[in-house]
Design a protein around this motif. Structure first.
Motif: not given
Length: 232
Positions: A120-121, A193
């Motif tokens: 994820q960014e 994460t």
């Protein structure tokens, strides 16, 4: 001509002279600020530009300025002829230096790297000192170094490498001021994460530095550092 008219004309002339003197002084101050520095002519954005803007659109939203060479980002456009046939691949803000990486053949996707599956960014804003002088671009790999100052005064400040070989998916062009100073860069990282939590915590409670890494970078040998380790 009565005395009042003469006085009014004289006052107007003095006001105009004052404005001219101020303009000349301001120009001289700007020149003195750059005195001794090697200057480079680059294209700077004067009005916000939307994504997909053509060369014709840019012509009315840019200016040529001379900035100290050390403050000019890599890939800066020095002449609009260098980007003939290209269009902006992202929106541009007034004040930023136009970079070749911000231009692409219309329809092509540039200036952004795809996020690996499962990642994820997350974005962090850093000044030049903490982001390799604004040299980080999409597709680069970076290391993340963090310094913390414990709340307990009896415990030492600590610095440590927390992440290595992190993929940069976007890098917002640095905004350059009138004197060539770079105010900051927005860096977007692709992380899992747990690493996203680490980045947020570090940015919130510590100070973050990025290092520019490559395939030959050796990340081994890192350990938490205090003042004692620095002077040993």
């Amino acid at each position: 001509m009565n005395k009042r008219v003469i006085a009014a004309v004289a006052a107007g002339a003095l006001a105009l002279l004052g404005v001219l003197v101020l303009v000349v002084w301001a120009q001289g101050a700007n020149d003195r600020a750059f005195e001794g520095a090697k200057l480079v002519s680059v294209i700077r954005i004067t009005k916000d530009v939307s994504q997909g803007a053509s060369l014709d659109d840019l012509a009315g939203s840019t200016e040529i300025v001379k900035l100290p060479a050390e403050s000019v980002p890599d890939g800066a456009v020095t002449d609009l002829d260098q980007i003939t046939g290209l269009a902006t691949n992202a929106s541009l803000q007034s004040g930023e230096v136009l970079l070749k990486s911000r231009m692409a053949v219309p329809g092509e996707r540039k200036g952004k790297t795809d996020v690996p599956k499962g990642f994820q960014e997350i974005s962090i804003a850093l000044d030049p000192e903490h982001s390799v002088a604004g040299a980080v671009e999409a597709g680069d790999r970076v290391g993340v170094v963090v310094t913390f100052e414990p709340k307990d005064s009896d415990k030492p400040q600590i610095t440590d490498f927390v992440l290595n070989q992190v993929l940069v998916t976007k890098a917002k062009t640095a905004v350059v001021g009138e004197k060539g100073e770079i105010s900051g860069t927005m860096i977007t990282l692709a992380v899992n994460t747990l690493d996203a939590e680490r980045v947020v915590h570090a940015q919130k409670w510590g100070t973050v530095w990025l290092t520019l890494q490559n395939s030959d970078t050796d990340p081994s040998g890192s350990k938490p550092i205090t003042a004692q380790e620095v002077i040993e």
